[in-house]
Design a protein around this motif. Structure first.
Motif, short mmCIF file in Angstrom:
data_model
loop_
_atom_site.label_atom_id
_atom_site.label_comp_id
_atom_site.label_asym_id
_atom_site.label_seq_id
_atom_site.Cartn_x
_atom_site.Cartn_y
_atom_site.Cartn_z
N ARG A 175 6.62 -1.18 -5.45
CA ARG A 175 7.02 -0.44 -6.65
C ARG A 175 6.05 0.72 -6.91
O ARG A 175 6.46 1.84 -7.20
CB ARG A 175 7.10 -1.38 -7.85
CG ARG A 175 7.64 -0.72 -9.10
CD ARG A 175 7.84 -1.68 -10.28
NE ARG A 175 6.67 -2.49 -10.55
CZ ARG A 175 6.62 -3.81 -10.44
NH1 ARG A 175 7.69 -4.48 -10.06
NH2 ARG A 175 5.52 -4.47 -10.71
N ARG A 176 4.75 0.45 -6.79
CA ARG A 176 3.76 1.51 -7.01
C ARG A 176 3.87 2.60 -5.95
O ARG A 176 3.76 3.79 -6.25
CB ARG A 176 2.34 0.92 -7.03
CG ARG A 176 2.06 0.12 -8.30
CD ARG A 176 0.61 -0.30 -8.41
NE ARG A 176 0.20 -1.26 -7.40
CZ ARG A 176 0.38 -2.58 -7.47
NH1 ARG A 176 0.98 -3.10 -8.52
NH2 ARG A 176 -0.03 -3.37 -6.51
N LEU A 177 4.13 2.21 -4.71
CA LEU A 177 4.31 3.19 -3.63
C LEU A 177 5.54 4.04 -3.90
O LEU A 177 5.51 5.27 -3.74
CB LEU A 177 4.44 2.46 -2.29
CG LEU A 177 4.63 3.34 -1.06
CD1 LEU A 177 3.42 4.25 -0.86
CD2 LEU A 177 4.84 2.48 0.18
N SER A 178 6.60 3.42 -4.35
CA SER A 178 7.83 4.14 -4.67
C SER A 178 7.59 5.14 -5.80
O SER A 178 8.08 6.28 -5.74
CB SER A 178 8.92 3.15 -5.08
OG SER A 178 10.04 3.81 -5.57
N LEU A 179 6.83 4.75 -6.81
CA LEU A 179 6.53 5.66 -7.91
C LEU A 179 5.71 6.85 -7.44
O LEU A 179 5.94 7.99 -7.86
CB LEU A 179 5.78 4.92 -9.02
CG LEU A 179 6.61 3.98 -9.89
CD1 LEU A 179 5.71 3.16 -10.81
CD2 LEU A 179 7.62 4.78 -10.70
N ARG A 180 4.75 6.59 -6.56
CA ARG A 180 3.93 7.69 -6.03
C ARG A 180 4.77 8.66 -5.21
O ARG A 180 4.58 9.87 -5.28
CB ARG A 180 2.78 7.15 -5.19
CG ARG A 180 1.56 6.84 -6.03
CD ARG A 180 0.35 6.55 -5.19
NE ARG A 180 0.12 5.12 -5.32
CZ ARG A 180 -0.27 4.30 -4.36
NH1 ARG A 180 -0.50 4.76 -3.17
NH2 ARG A 180 -0.43 3.03 -4.58
N LEU A 181 5.69 8.12 -4.43
CA LEU A 181 6.54 8.97 -3.60
C LEU A 181 7.50 9.81 -4.44
O LEU A 181 7.76 10.97 -4.12
CB LEU A 181 7.32 8.13 -2.59
CG LEU A 181 6.48 7.50 -1.47
CD1 LEU A 181 7.34 6.57 -0.63
CD2 LEU A 181 5.83 8.56 -0.61
N THR A 182 8.03 9.23 -5.51
CA THR A 182 8.96 9.98 -6.35
C THR A 182 8.23 11.01 -7.21
O THR A 182 8.82 12.01 -7.61
CB THR A 182 9.78 9.04 -7.27
OG1 THR A 182 8.90 8.25 -8.05
CG2 THR A 182 10.70 8.17 -6.45
N ASN A 183 6.96 10.78 -7.51
CA ASN A 183 6.19 11.73 -8.31
C ASN A 183 5.57 12.84 -7.47
O ASN A 183 5.03 13.79 -8.00
CB ASN A 183 5.09 11.01 -9.10
CG ASN A 183 5.65 10.15 -10.20
OD1 ASN A 183 6.76 10.39 -10.68
ND2 ASN A 183 4.91 9.14 -10.60
N SER A 184 5.62 12.70 -6.16
CA SER A 184 5.00 13.71 -5.28
C SER A 184 5.89 14.90 -5.07
O SER A 184 7.02 14.95 -5.10
CB SER A 184 4.69 13.12 -3.91
OG SER A 184 3.84 12.03 -4.02
#
Length: 184
Positions: A175-184
């Motif tokens: 979930r944290r990885l997904s959030l980082r990818l969508t915020n990049s």
């Protein structure tokens, strides 16, 4: 939510009274074990919970069941406490009262409750490692573990101590990885 707040308000003085009795008779740990056992029964058997909560069931029937559950060798102070709850029509709050009692007992013993959710059942060594980690972050003398298994975590654990949550699960990392990818 308001019913939980009301239950907590009703339960608090009774839990404090039970702790006071237990302390005066040096029975705090024994009452704690009995409270845990009773909570386990109430959570495992919804009919038992409903029986005590039902205002239409006569008090004498509730008292008889309490005496039957506790048996002859039970502590008379605890038995009388439960019978008083029936007389005062507060037996429906038994679960909340015992939860409050255990919270007060943990506070008295400088023990923290750590709720641990894991993908698979934890081994004894893993539980001990978690206990040591919780002691280090909370400065408590002891840790009481409450473990649950949730296969949706994929792997790892989630540890809740008070308001602090440590998410070391694979699901949380994804979930944290997904959030980082969508915020990049």
């Amino acid at each position: 939510m308001t019913s939980q707040v009301a239950a907590a308000e009703v339960a608090q003085p009774y839990a404090q009274a039970l702790l006071s009795i237990a302390q005066s008779k040096n029975l705090t740990e024994e009452f704690g074990e009995d409270a845990r056992t009773f909570l386990g029964l109430l959570r495992a058997d919804k009919q038992l919970h409903n029986f005590f909560s039902n205002p239409f069931i006569q008090a004498e029937n509730k008292k008889a069941l309490i005496k039957q559950i506790l048996g002859e060798g039970s502590n008379p102070y605890l038995r009388n406490f439960l019978l008083i709850l029936v007389d005062k029509r507060r037996i429906a709050f038994l679960e909340s009262i015992f939860q409050q009692y255990l919270a007060l007992l943990r506070q008295l013993n400088q023990t923290v409750l750590a709720e641990v959710i894991s993908a698979v059942p934890l081994t004894e060594a893993q539980q001990q490692a978690i206990i040591q980690k919780v002691i280090a972050i909370s400065n408590a003398r002891q840790v009481e573990l409450e473990t649950k298994v949730d296969s949706e975590l994929i792997g790892g654990v989630i540890i809740k101590v008070g308001s602090q949550v440590i998410d070391a699960s694979i699901r949380g990392q994804l979930r944290r990885l997904s959030l980082r990818l969508t915020n990049s």
